[in-house]
Design a protein around this motif. Structure first.
Motif, PDB file in Angstrom:
ATOM      1  N   PRO A  47     -50.350  15.269 -12.733  1.00 44.97           N
ATOM      2  CA  PRO A  47     -51.439  16.095 -12.214  1.00 44.97           C
ATOM      3  C   PRO A  47     -52.002  15.633 -10.864  1.00 44.97           C
ATOM      4  CG  PRO A  47     -52.286  14.633 -13.895  1.00 44.97           C
ATOM      5  CD  PRO A  47     -50.799  14.377 -13.806  1.00 44.97           C
ATOM      6  N   SER A  48     -51.125  15.312  -9.921  1.00 47.67           N
ATOM      7  CA  SER A  48     -51.564  14.929  -8.582  1.00 47.67           C
ATOM      8  C   SER A  48     -52.192  16.135  -7.894  1.00 47.67           C
ATOM      9  CB  SER A  48     -50.389  14.442  -7.735  1.00 47.67           C
ATOM     10  OG  SER A  48     -49.788  13.318  -8.326  1.00 47.67           O
ATOM     11  N   THR A  49     -53.293  15.905  -7.209  1.00 40.37           N
ATOM     12  CA  THR A  49     -53.951  17.023  -6.513  1.00 40.37           C
ATOM     13  C   THR A  49     -53.026  17.628  -5.462  1.00 40.37           C
ATOM     14  OG1 THR A  49     -55.019  15.448  -5.015  1.00 40.37           O
ATOM     15  CG2 THR A  49     -56.312  16.231  -6.902  1.00 40.37           C
ATOM     16  N   SER A  50     -52.098  16.840  -4.942  1.00 36.77           N
ATOM     17  CA  SER A  50     -51.154  17.366  -3.944  1.00 36.77           C
ATOM     18  C   SER A  50     -50.217  18.421  -4.545  1.00 36.77           C
ATOM     19  CB  SER A  50     -50.333  16.236  -3.340  1.00 36.77           C
ATOM     20  OG  SER A  50     -49.557  15.604  -4.338  1.00 36.77           O
ATOM     21  N   LYS A  51     -50.146  18.472  -5.870  1.00 35.57           N
ATOM     22  CA  LYS A  51     -49.251  19.433  -6.526  1.00 35.57           C
ATOM     23  C   LYS A  51     -49.990  20.665  -7.053  1.00 35.57           C
ATOM     24  CE  LYS A  51     -45.778  16.091  -7.576  1.00 35.57           C
ATOM     25  NZ  LYS A  51     -44.789  15.611  -8.468  1.00 35.57           N
ATOM     26  N   LEU A  52     -51.297  20.751  -6.804  1.00 36.77           N
ATOM     27  CA  LEU A  52     -52.065  21.911  -7.272  1.00 36.77           C
ATOM     28  C   LEU A  52     -51.493  23.222  -6.752  1.00 36.77           C
ATOM     29  CD1 LEU A  52     -55.824  20.876  -7.132  1.00 36.77           C
ATOM     30  CD2 LEU A  52     -54.591  21.786  -9.097  1.00 36.77           C
ATOM     31  N   SER A  53     -51.061  23.229  -5.499  1.00 37.32           N
ATOM     32  CA  SER A  53     -50.553  24.479  -4.913  1.00 37.32           C
ATOM     33  C   SER A  53     -49.288  24.963  -5.616  1.00 37.32           C
ATOM     34  CB  SER A  53     -50.296  24.314  -3.419  1.00 37.32           C
ATOM     35  OG  SER A  53     -49.274  23.375  -3.193  1.00 37.32           O
ATOM     36  N   ASP A  54     -48.573  24.060  -6.323  1.00 39.63           N
ATOM     37  CA  ASP A  54     -47.368  24.475  -7.057  1.00 39.63           C
ATOM     38  C   ASP A  54     -47.704  25.379  -8.244  1.00 39.63           C
ATOM     39  OD1 ASP A  54     -45.933  22.934  -5.288  1.00 39.63           O
ATOM     40  OD2 ASP A  54     -45.541  21.308  -6.710  1.00 39.63           O
ATOM     41  N   LEU A  55     -48.979  25.394  -8.659  1.00 36.84           N
ATOM     42  CA  LEU A  55     -49.390  26.274  -9.766  1.00 36.84           C
ATOM     43  C   LEU A  55     -49.410  27.737  -9.344  1.00 36.84           C
ATOM     44  CD1 LEU A  55     -52.378  24.253 -11.253  1.00 36.84           C
ATOM     45  CD2 LEU A  55     -50.055  24.417 -12.155  1.00 36.84           C
ATOM     46  N   PHE A  56     -49.588  27.977  -8.053  1.00 36.19           N
ATOM     47  CA  PHE A  56     -49.729  29.343  -7.552  1.00 36.19           C
ATOM     48  C   PHE A  56     -48.358  29.954  -7.288  1.00 36.19           C
ATOM     49  CE2 PHE A  56     -53.714  27.253  -5.865  1.00 36.19           C
ATOM     50  CZ  PHE A  56     -54.458  27.589  -6.972  1.00 36.19           C
ATOM     51  N   THR A  57     -47.801  30.534  -8.352  1.00 39.71           N
ATOM     52  CA  THR A  57     -46.468  31.130  -8.278  1.00 39.71           C
ATOM     53  C   THR A  57     -46.560  32.650  -8.405  1.00 39.71           C
ATOM     54  OG1 THR A  57     -46.135  31.039 -10.670  1.00 39.71           O
ATOM     55  CG2 THR A  57     -45.438  29.093  -9.395  1.00 39.71           C
ATOM     56  N   VAL A  58     -45.464  33.298  -8.107  1.00 32.29           N
ATOM     57  CA  VAL A  58     -45.379  34.747  -8.268  1.00 32.29           C
ATOM     58  C   VAL A  58     -45.554  35.108  -9.744  1.00 32.29           C
ATOM     59  CG1 VAL A  58     -43.884  36.763  -7.959  1.00 32.29           C
ATOM     60  CG2 VAL A  58     -43.919  34.950  -6.217  1.00 32.29           C
ATOM     61  N   GLU A  59     -44.987  34.287 -10.631  1.00 37.03           N
ATOM     62  CA  GLU A  59     -45.124  34.540 -12.066  1.00 37.03           C
ATOM     63  C   GLU A  59     -46.588  34.446 -12.506  1.00 37.03           C
ATOM     64  OE1 GLU A  59     -43.122  33.213 -16.296  1.00 37.03           O
ATOM     65  OE2 GLU A  59     -42.973  31.838 -14.605  1.00 37.03           O
ATOM     66  N   MET A  60     -47.325  33.470 -11.960  1.00 35.48           N
ATOM     67  CA  MET A  60     -48.737  33.326 -12.301  1.00 35.48           C
ATOM     68  C   MET A  60     -49.515  34.579 -11.892  1.00 35.48           C
ATOM     69  SD  MET A  60     -51.762  31.119 -10.614  1.00 35.48           S
ATOM     70  CE  MET A  60     -51.914  32.467  -9.465  1.00 35.48           C
ATOM     71  N   ILE A  61     -49.253  35.081 -10.699  1.00 25.13           N
ATOM     72  CA  ILE A  61     -49.935  36.295 -10.232  1.00 25.13           C
ATOM     73  C   ILE A  61     -49.569  37.476 -11.130  1.00 25.13           C
ATOM     74  CG2 ILE A  61     -50.131  37.961  -8.348  1.00 25.13           C
ATOM     75  CD1 ILE A  61     -49.622  35.624  -6.421  1.00 25.13           C
ATOM     76  N   THR A  62     -48.285  37.581 -11.471  1.00 26.68           N
ATOM     77  CA  THR A  62     -47.828  38.683 -12.322  1.00 26.68           C
ATOM     78  C   THR A  62     -48.522  38.639 -13.681  1.00 26.68           C
ATOM     79  OG1 THR A  62     -45.686  38.689 -11.182  1.00 26.68           O
ATOM     80  CG2 THR A  62     -45.774  39.773 -13.337  1.00 26.68           C
ATOM     81  N   ARG A  63     -48.608  37.449 -14.273  1.00 27.65           N
ATOM     82  CA  ARG A  63     -49.304  37.306 -15.567  1.00 27.65           C
ATOM     83  C   ARG A  63     -50.792  37.634 -15.448  1.00 27.65           C
ATOM     84  NH1 ARG A  63     -47.634  31.629 -17.347  1.00 27.65           N
ATOM     85  NH2 ARG A  63     -45.429  31.865 -17.638  1.00 27.65           N
ATOM     86  N   TYR A  64     -51.398  37.184 -14.355  1.00 28.57           N
ATOM     87  CA  TYR A  64     -52.817  37.454 -14.123  1.00 28.57           C
ATOM     88  C   TYR A  64     -53.070  38.971 -14.059  1.00 28.57           C
ATOM     89  CZ  TYR A  64     -57.282  37.912 -11.758  1.00 28.57           C
ATOM     90  OH  TYR A  64     -58.563  38.296 -11.404  1.00 28.57           O
ATOM     91  N   ILE A  65     -52.251  39.652 -13.262  1.00 28.87           N
ATOM     92  CA  ILE A  65     -52.410  41.113 -13.105  1.00 28.87           C
ATOM     93  C   ILE A  65     -52.190  41.800 -14.447  1.00 28.87           C
ATOM     94  CG2 ILE A  65     -51.454  43.193 -12.023  1.00 28.87           C
ATOM     95  CD1 ILE A  65     -53.021  41.478 -10.023  1.00 28.87           C
ATOM     96  N   GLU A  66     -51.167  41.378 -15.184  1.00 31.86           N
ATOM     97  CA  GLU A  66     -50.889  41.947 -16.493  1.00 31.86           C
ATOM     98  C   GLU A  66     -52.119  41.816 -17.413  1.00 31.86           C
ATOM     99  OE1 GLU A  66     -47.072  41.887 -19.515  1.00 31.86           O
ATOM    100  OE2 GLU A  66     -47.588  40.031 -18.484  1.00 31.86           O
TER     101      GLU A  66
END
Length: 129
Positions: free
Chosen positions: A105-124
């Protein structure tokens, strides 16, 4: 209710417009910053375009809640997200896959959470509610 494929297709089109990338560069696993070259200012544009495309309202910080870690020592210690910070992420981002991030859980890897799949699931999830 659109299918996940239809949502992904519209999310892809939105990202093509917002980030000026080719549609074939966009996969479910693509990260917005690492793979697609998004910068922090692009996140506002992406949210605006998604709201317009799907006819939904996305409250500030709901889709991309990076700011929850700024200045809170209970959430971040020595460059890593703490257990309390991970719990906050799980609560604020139930649509994100945190499994690999939890291993490192390095803060430098936080941006890796923001994926196309995450957005798709959020919208769904937004469209279902």
């Amino acid at each position: 209710m659109p299918t996940q494929e239809e949502i992904f297709s519209k999310v892809s089109s939105t990202l093509v417009e917002a980030l000026n990338v080719d549609e074939e560069d966009i996969q479910l696993s693509s990260t917005l910053q690492g793979d697609l070259g998004a910068e922090s200012i692009d996140f506002l544009d992406i949210v605006f375009r998604l709201e317009r495309e799907f006819g939904i309202k996305i409250p500030r910080g709901e889709l991309f809640p990076e700011s929850i870690f700024q200045g809170d020592p209970e959430f971040v210690k020595d460059g890593k997200v703490t257990e309390k910070g991970l719990a906050e992420l799980r609560e604020r981002m139930p649509f994100a896959d945190l499994s690999s991030f939890e291993k490192d859980p390095s803060t430098s890897k936080l941006s890796d959470l923001f994926t196309v799949e995450m957005i798709t699931r959020y919208i769904e999830g937004k469209l279902k509610s």
